[in-house]
Design an enzyme around this catalytic site. Structure first.
Site, PDB file in Angstrom:
ATOM      1  N   ASP A 182      26.776  24.166 -12.085  1.00 22.10           N
ATOM      2  CA  ASP A 182      27.263  24.196 -13.146  1.00 22.10           C
ATOM      3  C   ASP A 182      27.453  25.437 -14.034  1.00 22.10           C
ATOM      4  OD1 ASP A 182      28.052  21.259 -13.477  1.00 22.10           O
ATOM      5  OD2 ASP A 182      26.181  20.687 -13.636  1.00 22.10           O
ATOM      6  N   ASP A 193      33.619  17.742  -9.890  1.00 19.74           N
ATOM      7  CA  ASP A 193      33.482  18.473 -11.243  1.00 19.74           C
ATOM      8  C   ASP A 193      33.551  19.796 -10.741  1.00 19.74           C
ATOM      9  OD1 ASP A 193      32.418  15.983 -10.965  1.00 19.74           O
ATOM     10  OD2 ASP A 193      31.253  16.093 -12.640  1.00 19.74           O
TER      11      ASP A 193
HETATM   12  N1  GLY Z   1      29.731  17.126 -14.639  1.00 18.00           N
HETATM   13  C1  GLY Z   1      28.911  16.044 -15.001  1.00 18.00           C
HETATM   14  C2  GLY Z   1      29.863  15.203 -15.787  1.00 18.00           C
HETATM   15  O1  GLY Z   1      30.814  15.347 -15.836  1.00 18.00           O
HETATM   16  O2  GLY Z   1      29.338  14.152 -16.239  1.00 18.00           O
END
Ligand code: GLY
Length: 389
Positions: A109, A168
């Site tokens: 992330d 994601d």
């Molecule tokens: N990347 C985690 C979410 O979208 O909750």
């Protein structure tokens, strides 16, 4: 895809002659008031604004949470818009709050956490300290790329699988393409492109909805396709679909590879035509949630989609461009309505109500979320600049 001159003229005249349905300047004035309040309530940089608990108190989190960069990044947008030193100082403070994450190699992330705040900061100020931190963070992210599987590992473990990749993860790829340009090291770029290519191959169903989690074996084959935050393995988790739309639109911007544009257009078609999408265009938290219409909406998915469509409209022929523009505008009109938009200091200064973080985990259900606010601000700024093809 080339825009024809006639198409451009028709669509431009429609957009330019048509009144904008949202007063962006008025919205941004309100946003500045609300975020000044949020800032007043948060001074300790180890507690970064994220959401609210069910009792209405702040749910503020440390820098290693995946959302830690959104607050600083939003403050940079407010600085870009207002040019006021107040916002620059606030943005710097909350950007530096996540400085240590440049060394974090345990998560994919880092795009959200490091590239968003430091990237906007570097773009707007040219401060080379930000650049140095950005390049270190990109190196940390690249450690998660596996050359056999040709993808970046999202999490270190998921339900017994050791190489899970979530949709994601597309959102981190412009961090790598940026790093490739800045460092002249092409390995960042090739990792980003390889990841996007594998995602096209393995994450999508025939209707261009996407799985949330794909688990890879060491030889690169797929072991399992699952969900974590969606209603079921075979369902279309709303924010995941929005990440996919945004991610492939952004990868077209970064690479000009037509396959990524085609993928984004197909995802947009899937979402725009989905029978479970309500009239106000704010999706339920999962397009296949079992009790629709008695299910929560996810405003974060709507805000991401609006912002993505306002970029995608720049890359498609005039008719599609106009359609995406209007669609995004309708989402923004809904988000600016009292159903979704907080007034004054309501909900502690957060801008939008009714997002869903993780419904199956019963975490953050029907709450404000900092990343919904971020994409809302971004979409408003994109909308303000738009109008011409
Ligand atoms: N990347 C985690 C979410 O979208 O909750």
């Amino acid at each position: 895809m080339k825009k024809t001159l006639l198409g451009i003229l028709i669509a431009s005249s429609l957009m330019v002659s048509g009144q904008k349905k949202i007063d962006v300047s008025a919205e941004l004035e309100k946003i500045q008031f609300q975020y000044k309040y949020l800032l007043k309530k948060h001074s300790d940089i180890s507690k970064i604004p994220h959401s609210l608990h069910t009792d209405g108190t702040y749910r503020s989190l440390p820098s290693d949470w995946w959302c830690s960069g959104f607050f600083g990044a939003s403050l940079w947008y407010l600085y870009e818009y207002s040019q006021q030193p107040y916002w620059k100082a606030a943005a710097h403070k909350w950007t530096m709050a996540v400085e240590r994450e440049q060394y974090n190699t345990t998560t994919h992330d880092l795009g959200f956490m490091v590239y968003y705040p430091f990237g906007h900061g570097y773009r707007l100020t040219g401060d080379t300290t930000y650049r140095r931190i950005l390049l270190q963070g990109a190196k940390s992210l690249l450690t998660r790329f596996d050359a056999r599987r040709n993808v970046i590992k999202s999490w270190d473990e998921f339900k017994g699988y050791s190489f899970p990749v979530i949709i994601d993860n597309m959102m981190n790829l412009d961090y790598l393409t940026w790093a490739a340009r800045e460092s002249k090291n092409n390995s960042f770029y090739s990792a980003a492109a390889a990841h996007a290519d594998q995602t096209i191959k393995h994450h999508f169903r025939e209707d261009f909805s996407s799985y949330h989690v794909v688990c890879y074996a060491p030889d690169g084959s797929v072991e399992a396709k699952k969900t974590h935050q969606g209603a079921a393995d075979e369902s279309a988790w709303a924010r995941g679909q929005a990440w996919a739309l945004y991610g492939f639109t952004m990868m077209y911007r970064e690479t000009r590879d037509k396959r990524y544009l085609q993928q984004a257009v197909k995802i947009a078609d899937f979402l725009i035509n989905h029978p479970a999408l309500p009239a106000d265009k704010i999706p339920y938290w999962d397009y296949n949630a079992p009790a629709i219409p008695a299910e929560e909406r996810d405003v974060s998915a709507a805000a991401i989609m609006a912002s993505a469509l306002l970029e995608l409209k720049e890359y498609v022929p005039a008719n599609a461009s106009l359609m995406y523009h209007n669609w995004a505008e309708e989402i923004l009109v809904s988000l600016c309505s009292p159903v979704y938009r907080n007034k004054g200091t309501e909900q502690g200064g957060f801008l939008l109500k009714h997002s869903v973080g993780h419904k199956p985990g019963r975490i953050e259900v029907d709450v404000p979320l900092i990343y919904a606010d971020y994409y809302f601000i971004e979409a408003l700024l994109r909308y303000q600049k738009s109008g011409k093809l």
